[in-house]
Motif scaffolding. Sequence first.
Motif, short mmCIF file in Angstrom:
data_model
loop_
_atom_site.label_atom_id
_atom_site.label_comp_id
_atom_site.label_asym_id
_atom_site.label_seq_id
_atom_site.Cartn_x
_atom_site.Cartn_y
_atom_site.Cartn_z
N LEU A 5 0.82 -1.21 0.00
CA LEU A 5 0.00 0.00 0.00
C LEU A 5 0.86 1.26 0.00
CD1 LEU A 5 -2.84 -1.12 2.44
CD2 LEU A 5 -2.95 -0.91 -0.05
N ASP A 6 2.05 1.18 0.57
CA ASP A 6 2.96 2.33 0.51
C ASP A 6 3.29 2.68 -0.94
OD1 ASP A 6 3.03 2.49 3.24
OD2 ASP A 6 4.94 1.42 3.46
N VAL A 42 1.40 2.28 -3.51
CA VAL A 42 0.25 2.97 -4.10
C VAL A 42 0.29 4.45 -3.73
CG1 VAL A 42 -2.27 3.06 -4.23
CG2 VAL A 42 -1.11 0.84 -4.05
N ARG A 43 0.55 4.73 -2.47
CA ARG A 43 0.63 6.12 -2.03
C ARG A 43 1.80 6.84 -2.70
NH1 ARG A 43 0.94 5.15 2.77
NH2 ARG A 43 -1.18 5.56 3.49
N GLU A 44 2.94 6.17 -2.79
CA GLU A 44 4.13 6.79 -3.38
C GLU A 44 3.93 7.11 -4.86
OE1 GLU A 44 7.11 3.92 -2.46
OE2 GLU A 44 7.13 4.42 -0.31
N PHE A 80 -1.26 8.41 -5.17
CA PHE A 80 -2.67 8.15 -4.87
C PHE A 80 -2.98 8.45 -3.41
CE2 PHE A 80 -2.02 5.76 -8.69
CZ PHE A 80 -3.25 5.75 -9.33
N ARG A 81 -4.15 9.00 -3.18
CA ARG A 81 -4.67 9.11 -1.83
C ARG A 81 -5.46 7.85 -1.53
NH1 ARG A 81 -8.24 14.06 0.84
NH2 ARG A 81 -8.26 13.23 2.97
N LEU A 82 -5.13 7.18 -0.45
CA LEU A 82 -5.76 5.91 -0.09
C LEU A 82 -7.00 6.19 0.75
CD1 LEU A 82 -2.57 3.88 0.84
CD2 LEU A 82 -4.18 3.27 -0.96
N GLN A 107 -11.08 15.64 -3.66
CA GLN A 107 -10.09 14.95 -4.47
C GLN A 107 -10.36 15.06 -5.98
OE1 GLN A 107 -7.21 13.40 -3.20
NE2 GLN A 107 -7.98 14.66 -1.51
N ALA A 135 -4.44 3.66 5.48
CA ALA A 135 -5.23 4.60 4.69
C ALA A 135 -4.93 6.04 5.06
CB ALA A 135 -6.72 4.32 4.88
N ASP A 136 -5.10 6.92 4.09
CA ASP A 136 -4.99 8.35 4.36
C ASP A 136 -6.27 8.88 4.99
OD1 ASP A 136 -2.35 8.85 3.16
OD2 ASP A 136 -3.35 8.32 1.27
N THR A 137 -7.41 8.34 4.54
CA THR A 137 -8.70 8.82 5.02
C THR A 137 -9.68 7.65 5.05
OG1 THR A 137 -8.32 10.97 3.95
CG2 THR A 137 -10.57 10.49 4.65
#
Length: 269
Positions: free
Chosen positions: A185-186, A188-190, A193-195, A214, A238-240
């Motif tokens: 998942l890191d 994906v964020r890198e 993307f906002r998770l 977003q 997750a970010d949110t």
Amino acid sequence: MSSPVRITDPGDPRLGDYTGLTDVALRRRREPAEGLFMAEGEKVIRRALDAGYPMRSMLLTPRWAGAMGELAGAAAAPVYVVEEELAERVTGYHVHRGALAAMERVPLPEPGELLARGHRLAVLEAVNDHTNIGAVFRGAAALGMDGVLLSPDCADPLYRRSVKVSMGAVFSLPYARLPRGPRALDEVREAGFRLLALTPDARARDIRAVAAEQAGGRVALMLGAEGAGLSARALAAADTWVRIPMAHGVDSLNVAAAAAVAFFAITAA
């Protein structure tokens, strides 16, 4: 095009791809290992061919032999014609749509390929029900998602039930398997993307408000298995946290229904 071959022996080795289609454990072992999957019905078979999946063979009941023969001819694949009773003995169920095709799998893209070109991705964790996988893919394709990332323990999108429920949408939407480990998942964020973790938790924010924030950005919507939902690790990553507002005392939706609502919210923003 070669002429259709009529087969009367359920033990004929040419029918080997079609044996025991209702034995989920057997098919889950066999199909990925042997590089095949089943497409059922004219519409699904056409969509698989249009998406570039090679056909190995086709199994038809007599009343479908004329209508479907040209498909196999275009794919240069053998056509086997069997009576309905024999088809049921071989496959383990009544072949309602009268046509099955054994298709060749093609290599999956790497997750990085989807991350490089997508803006709205679904990330599924441990969604291991084939019906739910098919329904999620159908919703994702219909509502404009760019691709799907699957955890290693998600069900196979190319299993016959998944393909059937998706109405062939699994062929039109790119998907990839994420590796195990906390860095999946890191990555994906890198990639920018906002998770967003979809959860019924009261602390989660209304998905409509977050989607509006977003608009134009890159979003990965995380969805968990039926009942259990996302794992604590996924929620922590997750970010949110986001939720779908509920009424009349309903606390949650089936994962496929929730996915469709959420996909609409984030693609319409």
